[in-house]
Motif scaffolding. Sequence first.
Motif, mmCIF file in Angstrom:
data_model
loop_
_atom_site.group_PDB
_atom_site.id
_atom_site.type_symbol
_atom_site.label_atom_id
_atom_site.label_comp_id
_atom_site.label_asym_id
_atom_site.label_seq_id
_atom_site.Cartn_x
_atom_site.Cartn_y
_atom_site.Cartn_z
ATOM 1 N N GLY A 1 0.813 -1.203 0.000
ATOM 2 C CA GLY A 1 0.000 0.000 0.000
ATOM 3 C C GLY A 1 0.855 1.266 0.000
ATOM 4 N N GLY A 2 0.238 2.383 -0.351
ATOM 5 C CA GLY A 2 0.921 3.666 -0.272
ATOM 6 C C GLY A 2 1.750 4.046 -1.473
ATOM 7 N N VAL A 3 1.651 3.271 -2.564
ATOM 8 C CA VAL A 3 2.452 3.588 -3.753
ATOM 9 C C VAL A 3 1.641 4.356 -4.791
ATOM 10 C CG1 VAL A 3 3.985 1.620 -3.422
ATOM 11 C CG2 VAL A 3 1.957 1.370 -4.876
ATOM 12 N N GLY A 4 0.378 4.677 -4.472
ATOM 13 C CA GLY A 4 -0.442 5.472 -5.392
ATOM 14 C C GLY A 4 -1.161 4.665 -6.444
ATOM 15 N N LYS A 5 -1.421 3.389 -6.161
ATOM 16 C CA LYS A 5 -2.077 2.509 -7.133
ATOM 17 C C LYS A 5 -3.455 3.021 -7.546
ATOM 18 C CE LYS A 5 -3.770 -0.929 -5.186
ATOM 19 N NZ LYS A 5 -5.105 -0.267 -5.132
ATOM 20 N N SER A 6 -4.271 3.419 -6.580
ATOM 21 C CA SER A 6 -5.626 3.885 -6.900
ATOM 22 C C SER A 6 -5.591 5.202 -7.672
ATOM 23 C CB SER A 6 -6.445 4.046 -5.616
ATOM 24 O OG SER A 6 -6.657 2.792 -4.998
ATOM 25 N N VAL B 1 -1.366 -4.783 -14.596
ATOM 26 C CA VAL B 1 -0.381 -3.713 -14.493
ATOM 27 C C VAL B 1 0.008 -3.602 -13.024
ATOM 28 C CG1 VAL B 1 -0.037 -1.221 -14.667
ATOM 29 C CG2 VAL B 1 -1.230 -2.440 -16.492
ATOM 30 N N VAL B 2 1.309 -3.539 -12.752
ATOM 31 C CA VAL B 2 1.790 -3.442 -11.375
ATOM 32 C C VAL B 2 2.386 -2.053 -11.155
ATOM 33 C CG1 VAL B 2 3.426 -4.351 -9.678
ATOM 34 C CG2 VAL B 2 2.236 -5.915 -11.231
ATOM 35 N N VAL B 3 1.953 -1.388 -10.081
ATOM 36 C CA VAL B 3 2.410 -0.035 -9.738
ATOM 37 C C VAL B 3 3.381 -0.117 -8.569
ATOM 38 C CG1 VAL B 3 1.707 2.280 -9.002
ATOM 39 C CG2 VAL B 3 0.223 0.946 -10.519
ATOM 40 N N SER B 4 4.485 0.626 -8.673
ATOM 41 C CA SER B 4 5.461 0.653 -7.579
ATOM 42 C C SER B 4 6.144 2.011 -7.539
ATOM 43 C CB SER B 4 6.518 -0.441 -7.769
ATOM 44 O OG SER B 4 7.468 -0.428 -6.705
ATOM 45 N N THR B 5 6.658 2.353 -6.387
ATOM 46 C CA THR B 5 7.574 3.490 -6.287
ATOM 47 C C THR B 5 8.997 2.950 -6.456
ATOM 48 O OG1 THR B 5 7.554 3.224 -3.879
ATOM 49 C CG2 THR B 5 6.075 4.876 -4.810
ATOM 50 N N PRO B 6 10.005 3.821 -6.640
ATOM 51 C CA PRO B 6 11.356 3.332 -6.938
ATOM 52 C C PRO B 6 12.114 2.753 -5.746
ATOM 53 C CG PRO B 6 11.046 5.629 -7.665
ATOM 54 C CD PRO B 6 9.921 5.280 -6.775
#
Length: 375
Positions: A108-113, A238-243
């Motif tokens: 959570g917290g990576v801005g997926k939504s 699609v997978v969302v992530s921060t760096p």
Amino acid sequence: MKLNRKDILNALETISVSGEGKNMVESGAVQNIMTFGDEVVVDLLLTTPALHIKKRAEVDVMKAIHEHVHQKAKVKVNIKVQAPEKTEIKGKSIPGIKNIVAVASGKGGVGKSTVTANLAVSLAKMGFNVGLLDADIYGPSMPMMFDVQTEKPLSVNVDGKSKMKPIENHGVKMLSIGFFTQPNQAVIWRGPMAAKALNQMIFDAAWGELDFLLVDLPPGTGDIHLSIMQSLPLTGAVVVSTPQNVALADARKGVAMFQQETINVPVLGIIENMAYFTPEELPDNKYYIFGKEGAKLLAEDLQVPFLGQLPLVQSIREAGDIGHPAALQENTPLSKALELLTQNVVQETVNRNSSLPPTEAIKITTMAGCSAVKK
């Protein structure tokens, strides 16, 4: 002493292969028996490659022959493995929906939504018919991001059946558990209840004709994800992530979940959110707060497409909070980044549909406009 083939068969009928209810002869595991004086060769065909099961089968055969036929028989066991075709998790299709894309994140917290909301709006701006299913049962945020918190889906009659009519705003049709709960009400459900609610929003809804249905999954890899993959024939994920490394470790698990052999959902690519920060007063400067190009490197390592980067910008948060996604902006660096990202998602969907079995492929005139062709 000459060994008798019938005695050997009778001996093998006293044992079974691990995991099967029938004895070794009945199940067809015994393929052939050859005898040469006091020597016997038994050919077995097993359906599992597990080493411990192969070893146990070999020991059981030798023991049965020594106990029931001849104590000093020279036994050789040849084992061949022929695993049955794996049954992939498939869902039933929804008439009228061409492509179903899950948007996931390892944590959570990576801005997926936020990414999902902007991706949906950006697709709608390009001319596609878009739906959005908020599958984050325990933290539904799409009603706020689309400024429709007070809306309630109506019931409509479709082919004699009562269906939910999705709420529509900014060109996107949407359903969320948030429409059926109070703003301050916590959803405290076990997995089966959440899965049942999701199935109702999927199959008891009047989605109509859609080019894309985006599914905003909860963080992690759990029960809701499995329910979605069992219910829907996903075109891809699609997978969302921060760096940062902490997020990347979980994003790797998210990709691995979809690539499991029994799930086998194509991964369309990885999106790097909060890639860098550019102050408004220093537009040429980039500060890599969470690390530089971590998700891009992860995509290269996992050999999946890299779909693009989104900067850490105050306006994207503000736009989401007031229900007016940043993708609605015109000619800003952020809207251009979102447009490029969306084009990449569309292109990877086209690539996936041209190389793998359906869902139905999208018809696109040019990547410049990404316009949908109406039949």
